[in-house]
Design an enzyme around this catalytic site. Sequence first.
Site, PDB file in Angstrom:
ATOM      1  N   CYS A  96       0.822  -1.207   0.000  1.00 57.81           N
ATOM      2  CA  CYS A  96       0.000   0.000   0.000  1.00 57.81           C
ATOM      3  C   CYS A  96       0.866   1.271   0.000  1.00 57.81           C
ATOM      4  O   CYS A  96       1.501   1.549  -1.007  1.00 57.81           O
ATOM      5  CB  CYS A  96      -0.988  -0.050   1.160  1.00 57.81           C
ATOM      6  SG  CYS A  96      -2.418   0.985   0.867  1.00 57.81           S
ATOM      7  N   HIS A 224      -3.305  -5.136   1.874  1.00 60.02           N
ATOM      8  CA  HIS A 224      -2.596  -5.374   3.144  1.00 60.02           C
ATOM      9  C   HIS A 224      -2.679  -6.843   3.576  1.00 60.02           C
ATOM     10  O   HIS A 224      -3.549  -7.180   4.389  1.00 60.02           O
ATOM     11  CB  HIS A 224      -3.253  -4.561   4.260  1.00 60.02           C
ATOM     12  CG  HIS A 224      -3.072  -3.090   4.151  1.00 60.02           C
ATOM     13  ND1 HIS A 224      -2.123  -2.398   4.861  1.00 60.02           N
ATOM     14  CD2 HIS A 224      -3.730  -2.155   3.423  1.00 60.02           C
ATOM     15  CE1 HIS A 224      -2.194  -1.111   4.583  1.00 60.02           C
ATOM     16  NE2 HIS A 224      -3.169  -0.936   3.717  1.00 60.02           N
ATOM     17  N   GLU A 226      -1.025  -8.240   5.730  1.00 61.53           N
ATOM     18  CA  GLU A 226      -0.786  -8.291   7.192  1.00 61.53           C
ATOM     19  C   GLU A 226      -2.058  -7.994   7.985  1.00 61.53           C
ATOM     20  O   GLU A 226      -2.046  -8.018   9.211  1.00 61.53           O
ATOM     21  CB  GLU A 226       0.367  -7.351   7.577  1.00 61.53           C
ATOM     22  CG  GLU A 226       0.029  -5.873   7.708  1.00 61.53           C
ATOM     23  CD  GLU A 226      -0.259  -5.161   6.384  1.00 61.53           C
ATOM     24  OE1 GLU A 226      -0.288  -5.819   5.318  1.00 61.53           O
ATOM     25  OE2 GLU A 226      -0.484  -3.946   6.429  1.00 61.53           O
TER      26      GLU A 226
HETATM   27  N1  LIG Z   1      -3.405   1.969   3.576  1.00 58.49           N
HETATM   28  C1  LIG Z   1      -2.496   2.728   3.032  1.00 58.49           C
HETATM   29  O1  LIG Z   1      -1.286   2.452   3.092  1.00 58.49           O
HETATM   30  C2  LIG Z   1      -2.993   3.968   2.390  1.00 58.49           C
HETATM   31  C3  LIG Z   1      -2.000   4.685   1.540  1.00 58.49           C
HETATM   32  C4  LIG Z   1      -2.286   6.157   1.525  1.00 58.49           C
HETATM   33  N2  LIG Z   1      -3.514   6.452   0.857  1.00 58.49           N
HETATM   34  C5  LIG Z   1      -1.118   6.890   0.884  1.00 58.49           C
HETATM   35  O2  LIG Z   1      -1.281   7.542  -0.079  1.00 58.49           O
HETATM   36  O3  LIG Z   1      -0.029   6.785   1.369  1.00 58.49           O
END
Ligand SMILES: NC(=O)CC[C@H](N)C(=O)O
Length: 246
Positions: A96, A224, A226
């Site tokens: 992410c 994610h 995790e």
């Molecule tokens: N769950 C997340 O890691 C979100 C990422 C977040 N929207 C970002 O731009 O960093």
Amino acid sequence: MTITKEIVVGALALQGAFKEHLDYFQKVIELHPQQYNHYSFKFVEVRTESELNNCHALVIPGGESTAISLIAERTHMLQPLLDFIKDESKSVWGTCAGLIFLAKQLKNGKVNQKLLGGLNVQVVRNAFGRQVNSFESKLDFSSFIKDCNDFPAVFIRAPVIDKLLTGDVNEKDEEEDPNIIKSLNNYNNKASLEVLYTLDNFDNNNNHLIVAVRQGNKLGTSFHPELATEDYRFHKWFIDEFVLSK
Ligand SMILES: NC(=O)CC[C@H](N)C(=O)O
């Protein structure tokens, strides 16, 4: 006599869900004691250059990519991370926000947001519409993780990969968009870039959203693993495929 090899896997612990990754790795070892009995694993939080340099592999967690970038800069971790990324013997997985930080280009970043450039991809932050900012979906990963056809993938304000790049510094960017942020170094990952998973027809739109890629020993996932409730298969795959296959 048994030979025990020590393996250190770190999670970048500047911001975000790093503890969860370390717990999941620990769980993988606990659940498969026989399989890993020739290794002594250490799963560690990484905040400093020396902690980083002890690691054989690193996870960059989800959280907020702008915050991770800012804290890395303030704590003088950008250069050590750039050096780590270049080292072909080290595996790196970004989830992410971690995927965003690991990318080569970012379409809608904040001014001064920094990227490491380990994966030859362009990403878009917060790519899923407001109403579906967060969701869970059972996805079929059996093409790369054996028998894993129902993995509960959790997406939280997730990015998508909207372009695969060649990594060539002279690559033409037809969009010529001055807002696109480019990575800090000119490291070019030479391994072939594989799309591992595409979400098709999301929201009943005829789209193909790339949410998992692999380029050699670098892995990026929009979701994610995790946070997948009591499902450690993705973390096991990372250990087997990226950490131990070295
Ligand atoms: N769950 C997340 O890691 C979100 C990422 C977040 N929207 C970002 O731009 O960093």
